[in-house]
Enzyme design. Structure first.
Site, PDB file in Angstrom:
ATOM      1  N   CYS A 133       0.819  -1.213   0.000  1.00  0.00           N
ATOM      2  CA  CYS A 133       0.000   0.000   0.000  1.00  0.00           C
ATOM      3  C   CYS A 133       0.850   1.259   0.000  1.00  0.00           C
ATOM      4  CB  CYS A 133      -0.944   0.008   1.204  1.00  0.00           C
ATOM      5  SG  CYS A 133      -2.201  -1.257   1.053  1.00  0.00           S
ATOM      6  N   HIS A 134       1.753   1.379   0.959  1.00  0.00           N
ATOM      7  CA  HIS A 134       2.526   2.618   1.053  1.00  0.00           C
ATOM      8  C   HIS A 134       4.012   2.345   1.233  1.00  0.00           C
ATOM      9  CE1 HIS A 134      -1.618   3.389   2.382  1.00  0.00           C
ATOM     10  NE2 HIS A 134      -1.523   4.337   1.504  1.00  0.00           N
ATOM     11  N   GLY A 135       4.438   1.116   0.893  1.00  0.00           N
ATOM     12  CA  GLY A 135       5.861   0.825   0.801  1.00  0.00           C
ATOM     13  C   GLY A 135       6.623   0.718   2.107  1.00  0.00           C
TER      14      GLY A 135
ATOM     15  N   TYR B 294      -4.499  11.984  -1.273  1.00  0.00           N
ATOM     16  CA  TYR B 294      -3.796  10.721  -1.036  1.00  0.00           C
ATOM     17  C   TYR B 294      -2.305  10.905  -1.311  1.00  0.00           C
ATOM     18  CZ  TYR B 294      -3.282   5.608  -1.138  1.00  0.00           C
ATOM     19  OH  TYR B 294      -2.935   4.308  -0.889  1.00  0.00           O
ATOM     20  N   ARG B 298       0.844  10.337   1.339  1.00  0.00           N
ATOM     21  CA  ARG B 298       1.957   9.425   1.115  1.00  0.00           C
ATOM     22  C   ARG B 298       3.305  10.133   0.989  1.00  0.00           C
ATOM     23  NH1 ARG B 298       0.543   5.293  -3.560  1.00  0.00           N
ATOM     24  NH2 ARG B 298       0.674   7.210  -4.751  1.00  0.00           N
TER      25      ARG B 298
END
Lengths: 169, 418
Positions: A133-135, B294, B298
């Site tokens: 998902c976000h590494g 989003y 991130r």
């Protein structure tokens, strides 16, 4: 107004507000608490898993309280690698001995501590787990090494009922 | 406003209006003086009302067939698609309607940014609008969970986990939101309830939004205060009604194109796989309208700070009327702001693009630069620009430059070439 003495009416107003506030709070609380886990959800507290068919170097995933639990039978190389990591290199320092009581078996929640995805087995820069998902990269002890996750993957309460059975919860 | 003196023609109308002045309200709405120079960017308010009503009506009928239970939700959606008469049509209108709603709201918001519609005396209209936008995002997210596909399930997991970033009470809040130890049936049923509630909250806020609008009246493309009613205004009906109606028809063509020709292009194929708590899809991507935020989430390597950055990116908009120090509303008369405006538009589009890409390498770098610029625009550029910028002289009225004799004729000509 300030020169006026406190009279019976002021007392009655304050007392009424106070009782009213308690009443409103007591009414709202059930409305809020009904959203917390109910008795049927809490009842599903533990799961027993037969791990006799798991070969070294393999991971199985079981469902416990709606969440995946990784059970990995680690090879000797993997155990050595997990133990060799220096504490200074870790974002969330935890010894491998504290995470896996029996070093052959790593039992942990398969939930990324960033935003709750299920990390992929044997992927990433540290030969452990990688969250798509976000590494976030985890090592073979499930400890966070790189990426946005703040902590290591959680170790649930578990015990060996006998040599082949693990009871989670 | 002239409607205070309104008297209905008929005897019954007068009798009724004395008891409940609905006819006075109707008269106010039809006669409402509107700047005569409103362009098509001003038609999106009406289009958004249409979108809201479409979502409520289609949602209402979908709820007659949908079953909010983890074991049955996915199948009931397929039942709607295959068995219910016109179920496919109603569901595709509802699903694409959400995207159309956001398309229209983004145009509406960026129109306000260009013409300075958020500035005094319209701050409250703007803030109510931001609250509506937040509720729209909540409704869209909750609705996306209901089909109980893979994207539904993992989207719900990731978004609810945002709350776990809160120190101390975070985990407790997440458990409370879930009603369990993971996203499961209790989560689904409460999401359905809230998804049903929010559109009606939005409806109420839309009434306040329009009410607040009708106090100072519409802003306009040259952003000056105008006398109402005067040569600068036209009555809302029929002039604006016809113009809004025409724009709505054009919008409905786009809407129908998506519904009938590419109903799934804005969705994600993984959501046609039933939810599975053991497998996370390889790429979790939110719907297109949430991608810029989003990307901001991130781009920050820390969990709590990432969540704070994402929320701030939205909430900073509420402070915009005070961050923008310029007294001139319309970008037409602000040559430098106009350039920064387009840079911001590009910046948000870039954020949206990298939000759809994996968070690594060059994409991550671009996301970080674009995130930094986004905040720079609001926190540094706008406050300083308002004090330093040399603006173009503003005309005194809408009609003055056209009827001649204005010292600012050149400025208004320039506006036409935009």
């Amino acid at each position: 107004m300030s020169e006026k003495k406190t009279n019976r009416r002021d007392f009655l107003f304050t007392a009424t507000y106070a009782v009213g506030a308690v009443g409103v709070g007591a009414t709202i609380w059930p409305m809020i608490d009904q959203m917390n886990p109910d008795a049927s959800v809490k009842a599903l507290a533990s799961t027993e898993v037969d791990v006799s068919a798991v070969d070294p170097g393999k991971t199985i995933t079981v469902l416990w309280r709606g969440k995946p639990v990784f059970i990995r039978r680690r090879t000797n190389d993997e155990i050595a690698e997990a133990k060799s990591v220096k504490m200074e290199e870790l974002k969330h320092p935890e010894k491998d001995e504290d995470r896996a009581k029996n070093p052959e078996w790593l039992v942990m929640l398969g939930v990324c501590t960033h935003l709750g995805c299920v990390p992929l087995d044997q992927k990433g820069d540290y030969n452990g787990w990688f969250c798509p998902c976000h590494g976030s990269h985890y090592d073979i002890s499930g400890r966070i090494r790189k990426g946005p996750a703040p902590t290591n993957m959680e170790i649930p309460k578990y015990e060996f009922v006998d040599n082949n059975t693990i009871k989670i919860g | 406003m002239s409607d205070h003196n309104y008297t209905p023609q008929s005897k019954f109308g007068k009798w009724f209006n004395d008891r409940l002045p609905l006819l006075t309200l109707a008269n106010h709405l039809t006669d409402y003086p509107t700047p005569k120079n409103l362009n098509y960017w001003w038609t999106f308010g009406g289009i958004l009302t249409f979108c809201l009503i479409t979502q409520i009506v289609t949602g209402l009928v979908l709820a007659m067939h949908y079953i909010a239970h983890a074991d049955m939700a996915f199948e009931s959606v397929e039942h709607i698609m295959r068995d219910v008469n016109y179920g496919w049509l109603i569901r595709y209108i509802h699903a694409n309607g959400a995207s159309m709603f956001f398309l229209a709201v983004y145009i509406h918001i960026f129109r306000s940014l260009f013409y300075g519609s958020y500035k005094s005396p319209r701050e409250i209209i703007w803030i109510i609008g931001i609250i509506i936008y937040l509720l729209m995002m909540a409704a869209a997210f909750l609705g996306y969970v209901l089909p109980w596909g893979q994207m539904s399930f993992w989207g719900a997991t990731v978004i609810t986990n945002l709350f776990s970033a809160i120190p101390l009470v975070g985990e407790g809040i997440v458990t409370w939101l879930w009603g369990g130890y993971s996203v499961d049936n209790p989560t689904l049923t409460r999401f359905f309830t809230l998804h049903y509630l929010i559109p009606f909250l939005i409806l109420g806020l839309v009434v306040l939004h329009i009410w607040a609008l009708h106090v100072p009246g519409n802003n306009n493309p040259i952003g000056i205060d105008i006398k109402k009613p005067s040569k600068d205004t036209v009555p809302f009906h029929p002039y604006i009604v016809i113009k809004d109606g025409f724009a709505l028809l054009m919008f409905m063509i786009v809407f129908a194109f998506f519904v009938f020709y590419t109903p799934n292009i804005l969705g994600h194929a993984d959501n046609y796989i039933e939810a599975n708590p053991l497998v996370t899809p390889a790429h979790i991507v939110p719907e297109w309208y949430l991608l810029p935020f989003y990307a901001i989430l991130r781009s920050v390597p820390d969990k709590l700070l990432g969540v704070i950055a994402m929320l701030s990116a939205i909430l900073i908009l509420a402070a915009l009327p005070w961050l923008d120090t310029s007294k001139i509303r319309s970008a037409v008369f602000r040559p430098l702001y106009k350039q920064f405006y387009w840079i911001l538009v590009a910046d948000v589009l870039i954020l949206g693009y990298v939000g759809a890409m994996p968070a690594e390498g060059l994409y991550l770098l671009i996301a970080r630069v674009a995130t930094a610029y986004y905040f720079l625009h609001f926190l540094v550029v706008l406050p300083i620009l308002g004090l330093k910028e040399r603006t173009i002289p503003v005309p005194l009225s809408i009609t003055e430059p056209i009827l001649g004799g204005s010292p600012n004729l050149a400025a208004v000509k320039k506006k036409d070439s935009l």
